[in-house]
Design a protein around this motif. Structure first.
Motif, short mmCIF file in Angstrom:
data_model
loop_
_atom_site.label_atom_id
_atom_site.label_comp_id
_atom_site.label_asym_id
_atom_site.label_seq_id
_atom_site.Cartn_x
_atom_site.Cartn_y
_atom_site.Cartn_z
N THR A 363 0.81 -1.03 0.24
CA THR A 363 0.18 0.49 -0.19
C THR A 363 1.57 1.41 -0.11
O THR A 363 0.38 2.17 -0.83
CB THR A 363 -0.83 0.41 1.13
N ALA A 364 1.80 1.30 0.37
CA ALA A 364 2.75 2.39 0.99
C ALA A 364 2.93 2.78 -0.56
O ALA A 364 3.53 4.03 -0.92
CB ALA A 364 4.06 2.71 1.56
N VAL A 365 3.50 1.81 -0.82
CA VAL A 365 4.72 2.57 -2.25
C VAL A 365 3.60 2.49 -3.98
O VAL A 365 4.59 3.27 -4.45
CB VAL A 365 5.60 1.27 -2.70
N TYR A 366 2.42 2.44 -3.20
CA TYR A 366 1.41 2.84 -4.00
C TYR A 366 0.76 3.78 -4.04
O TYR A 366 0.34 4.10 -4.40
CB TYR A 366 0.40 1.63 -4.60
N ARG A 367 1.84 5.06 -3.07
CA ARG A 367 1.00 6.21 -3.26
C ARG A 367 1.79 6.82 -3.77
O ARG A 367 2.70 7.55 -3.66
CB ARG A 367 1.65 6.61 -1.26
N MET A 368 0.90 6.79 -4.70
CA MET A 368 1.90 7.46 -6.11
C MET A 368 1.12 9.46 -6.38
O MET A 368 0.82 9.21 -7.38
CB MET A 368 2.23 6.82 -7.63
N HIS A 369 0.65 9.70 -5.70
CA HIS A 369 0.03 10.81 -5.58
C HIS A 369 0.81 11.91 -7.50
O HIS A 369 -0.09 12.34 -7.88
CB HIS A 369 -0.57 11.55 -4.33
N PRO A 370 1.74 11.78 -7.11
CA PRO A 370 2.76 12.26 -8.34
C PRO A 370 2.05 12.40 -9.20
O PRO A 370 2.82 13.51 -9.98
CB PRO A 370 3.78 12.23 -7.76
N MET A 371 1.79 10.87 -9.83
CA MET A 371 1.59 10.70 -11.09
C MET A 371 -0.18 11.71 -11.62
O MET A 371 0.27 11.93 -12.94
CB MET A 371 0.90 9.17 -11.45
N MET A 372 -0.42 12.16 -10.67
CA MET A 372 -1.85 12.13 -10.92
C MET A 372 -1.47 14.43 -11.90
O MET A 372 -0.79 15.51 -11.21
CB MET A 372 -2.99 13.19 -10.03
N PRO A 373 -1.75 15.30 -12.82
CA PRO A 373 -1.78 16.42 -13.07
C PRO A 373 -2.66 16.80 -12.47
O PRO A 373 -3.26 16.44 -11.50
CB PRO A 373 -2.34 16.44 -14.54
N ASP A 374 -2.18 18.63 -12.56
CA ASP A 374 -3.53 19.60 -11.73
C ASP A 374 -4.56 19.88 -12.79
O ASP A 374 -5.62 20.13 -12.46
CB ASP A 374 -2.75 20.29 -10.89
N ASP A 375 -4.33 20.07 -13.57
CA ASP A 375 -5.15 20.98 -14.55
C ASP A 375 -5.00 19.55 -16.26
O ASP A 375 -3.67 18.65 -16.43
CB ASP A 375 -3.96 22.60 -15.44
N PHE A 376 -6.22 20.05 -16.63
CA PHE A 376 -6.63 18.87 -18.02
C PHE A 376 -7.30 19.74 -19.28
O PHE A 376 -8.08 20.91 -18.85
CB PHE A 376 -7.30 17.30 -16.85
N ASP A 377 -6.80 19.52 -20.63
CA ASP A 377 -6.60 20.13 -21.04
C ASP A 377 -7.91 18.80 -22.07
O ASP A 377 -7.32 18.57 -23.27
CB ASP A 377 -5.66 20.60 -22.43
N LEU A 378 -8.59 19.53 -22.00
CA LEU A 378 -9.96 18.34 -22.29
C LEU A 378 -10.03 19.22 -23.79
O LEU A 378 -10.15 20.07 -24.39
CB LEU A 378 -11.43 18.45 -21.59
N ARG A 379 -10.18 17.61 -25.09
CA ARG A 379 -9.81 18.43 -26.54
C ARG A 379 -11.21 17.13 -27.30
O ARG A 379 -10.90 16.21 -26.48
CB ARG A 379 -8.98 18.31 -27.08
N SER A 380 -11.17 17.90 -28.11
CA SER A 380 -11.89 17.09 -29.17
C SER A 380 -10.75 16.19 -29.90
O SER A 380 -10.08 16.30 -30.52
CB SER A 380 -12.75 17.69 -29.99
N LEU A 381 -11.42 14.78 -30.21
CA LEU A 381 -10.74 14.19 -30.68
C LEU A 381 -11.21 14.42 -32.90
O LEU A 381 -10.03 14.61 -33.35
CB LEU A 381 -11.36 12.64 -30.95
N THR A 382 -12.04 14.89 -32.75
CA THR A 382 -12.74 15.41 -34.36
C THR A 382 -11.26 15.69 -35.08
O THR A 382 -10.98 15.66 -36.00
CB THR A 382 -14.04 15.90 -34.46
N ASP A 383 -11.14 17.59 -34.10
CA ASP A 383 -10.76 18.26 -34.29
C ASP A 383 -9.16 18.85 -33.48
O ASP A 383 -8.81 19.99 -33.33
CB ASP A 383 -10.87 19.65 -35.29
N ASP A 384 -9.32 18.39 -32.33
CA ASP A 384 -8.03 18.63 -30.85
C ASP A 384 -8.34 19.83 -30.53
O ASP A 384 -7.97 20.68 -30.01
CB ASP A 384 -7.14 18.42 -31.79
N ARG A 385 -10.16 20.89 -31.35
CA ARG A 385 -10.42 21.65 -30.56
C ARG A 385 -10.24 21.84 -28.64
O ARG A 385 -10.78 20.37 -28.89
CB ARG A 385 -11.28 22.00 -31.58
N GLY A 386 -9.99 22.43 -28.01
CA GLY A 386 -10.84 22.54 -26.95
C GLY A 386 -12.26 22.40 -26.48
O GLY A 386 -13.11 23.30 -26.92
#
Length: 596
Positions: A363-386
């Protein structure tokens, strides 16, 4: 036995002198075999039955329990039917004499809040550029299957004094305690804690661990699970609502949705071959197939992606297919009883002399919170627009349901597939998790909480942890890390005492092997526990057979990968994934050519 002990001792000496990841692949693999043998022999410890274990134990298994996973994890081991069930204690990877928490006068030193602010705070994302952000979502998806210490108790919290310049709104900071399982009167053992989930790799994050939850998610027809028109599983109300649990976020919901649909696809496959089967029979076979497919994806795709070193890639593939390899496994099946030659699935079940459980150190070594980004740029697959910029806080809890309805699964998967997660390193803890808003509305610093959890659960500090895993411990801060500035910062926080460095700080600070997103010290726990989760599970060893899974079910496991699962349910993603060998590698951005 004498031969193997000599072999293992030589492997340990070779590892200390040259380090396994600096050796040619064959020598590196041979070294890791010896390292794993030693860890299996010397680093598995039982903490005894939980206080609420039935007495007397349950009776002989029913015919259904012989050939299907139970909802609460009982009867996986037919001779010890309670082993690994929900409500069992966590085991240990260190001797029980080394698993006592420190006394009150030392356990808060140095302040976990000071560790958080000085050593863990992220100013900008330090990316893991070899992988995409689905690795962070997958990690949370696995954790929701593997372990939970349950709800923490608000009585008698840990009280953390704050520095004068600390902006934390509540003074002092309070961190809730983990409730221990009651110890027998006069017990000399350290405190033990209960896993509210099953210890097995059984996809309980989809199927639940209670009959009430499992009945809610099932449709009652053709073995299938319920799923709403937007592709999302229905969310139960009240205490069963997972969106009200800490840690629930959009990435977790996306994978729960994806693999709920995969369960239903497996049911369609089984109905085509066995049209007369009952809903119950179809459900149980599909659950077995899906859980094994998830285990395979984690073993041969996710883990090699995040520890992308030629030696570890070969080692993880060997866990599943053996050194003989996938091609021989598909053509000829098992060619040897040895797990080294033909892999663990289909081999004999082995607990290595200790009742199976996940461990506090795992459990201890799976404390990997640094993997998580803070900010997410959510985009469209169709044209990569945000679709817009979102913070991790905005993607957490019940809000994630609305966002899936607004943006859709395909674009959300595409967005995470084209983003990078964070490296598991110092100065990379997500700021939104350092100011994490719990479901009750109160704030928590999860970085400080992670530090405090290891201390209260009796997980040794970094240097002692390494010694107990048969590794040398650094004598100076300069030996701990190859970053001189970090060495000075750590030395200041720990007042010059290298022995006081917390496990998380050491794991995040030490140099990583080439291709690794996390530390070699953490990898030592994976060496023993990643294979143990397979070795101990009869449904992944002796009962990994056509009679239990069906021939069609075993073919489904053999034929499918994370890529095929994604493309089965989201074929539009093919353009972004067309060049990938592994679905957890960064995807290609899709751009529409300009007109004219």
């Amino acid at each position: 036995m004498a031969f193997w002990r000599t072999y293992d001792r030589i492997a340990e000496l070779v590892d200390r002198r040259w380090r396994w990841h600096r050796l040619p692949r064959v020598l590196g693999l041979a070294t890791l075999v010896g390292v794993r043998n030693t860890l299996r022999r010397e680093n598995l410890y039982d903490t005894g039955p939980a206080s609420g274990a039935p007495d007397p134990p349950p009776g002989p298994p029913t015919p259904e329990q012989l050939a299907a996973r139970t909802v609460d994890g009982t009867y996986n081991d037919l001779t010890k039917p309670l082993m690994g069930m929900a409500g069992s204690r966590f085991g240990r990877n260190v001797p029980l004499s080394k698993a006592f928490p420190e006394p009150a006068g030392r356990i808060l030193s140095p302040s976990p809040r000071e560790v958080s602010r000085t050593l863990l705070t992220r100013s900008a994302l330090i990316p893991a550029t070899s992988v995409n952000a689905l690795v962070a979502a997958w990690l949370q998806f696995m954790i929701w299957d593997w372990f939970s210490h349950g709800r923490h108790v608000s009585e008698d919290p840990w009280v953390i004094p704050l520095a004068d310049d600390d902006p934390w709104p509540d003074r002092p900071m309070r961190i809730m305690r983990t409730p221990p399982d009651p110890q027998p009167v006069g017990s000399a053992a350290p405190p033990a804690y209960v896993n509210t989930l099953t210890h097995w790799w059984d996809a309980s994050q989809i199927y639940g661990t209670t009959r009430e939850y499992q009945q809610f998610v099932r449709s009652g027809e053709h073995g299938k699970l319920r799923i709403d028109a937007d592709g999302t599983p229905p969310i139960p109300a009240g205490d069963l609502d997972p969106t009200r649990e800490p840690g629930f976020w959009l990435g977790l919901l996306m994978l729960q949705s994806l693999f709920t649909r995969e369960h239903n696809a497996i049911c369609d496959m089984l109905v085509a071959s066995y049209p007369d089967w009952s809903d119950e029979e179809l459900f149980q076979r599909a659950r077995l197939v899906l859980a094994a497919l998830i285990a395979k994806i984690h073993t041969v795709e996710w883990t090699p992606a995040v520890i992308n070193n030629p030696t570890t890639v070969t080692a993880m593939h060997a866990n599943w297919w053996g050194l003989a390899g996938e091609r021989i496994s598909r053509v000829a099946g098992r060619i040897s009883d040895s797990e080294v030659i033909s892999g663990i699935p289909g081999s004999h079940t082995d607990h290595f002399g200790v009742p199976y459980s996940l461990t506090e150190e795992f459990t201890a070594v799976y404390r990997m919170h640094p993997m998580m980004p803070d900010d997410f740029d959510l985009r469209s697959l169709t044209d990569d627009r945000g679709h817009g910029q979102y913070t991790l806080r905005e993607l957490s809890g019940p809000a994630s349901i609305d966002l899936i309805g607004k943006i859709g699964h395909t674009d959300l998967l595409y967005s995470l597939g084209t983003m990078h997660p964070g490296l598991v390193t110092l100065h990379n803890f997500p700021r939104w998790l350092q100011e994490f808003q719990r479901p009750d509305g109160k704030l928590a610093d999860l970085a400080a909480t992670d530090i405090m959890r290891d201390r209260e659960l009796g997980v040794p500090r970094y240097n002692e942890f390494r010694r107990l895993l048969h590794l040398p411990a650094p004598a100076t801060f300069a030996e701990l890390t190859d970053d001189p500035a970090w060495a000075r910062e750590i030395e200041q926080v720990y007042h010059g005492d290298i022995e006081r460095v917390d496990l998380q700080v050491g794991l995040y600070a030490e140099p990583r092997p080439a291709g690794f997103a996390f530390s070699d010290t953490a990898f030592r726990i994976f060496i023993v526990m990643a294979s143990r989760r397979l070795n101990s599970d009869r449904f992944l060893t002796k009962d990994f057979t056509p009679a239990v899974y069906t021939p069609e079910g075993l073919r489904w496991i053999a034929d499918n990968t994370m890529t095929t699962v994604l493309l089965r349910h989201h074929p539009e993603l093919r353009a972004a994934m067309r060049t990938l060998e592994n679905a957890f590698q960064p995807w290609s951005k899709v751009r529409t050519a300009p007109m004219g």
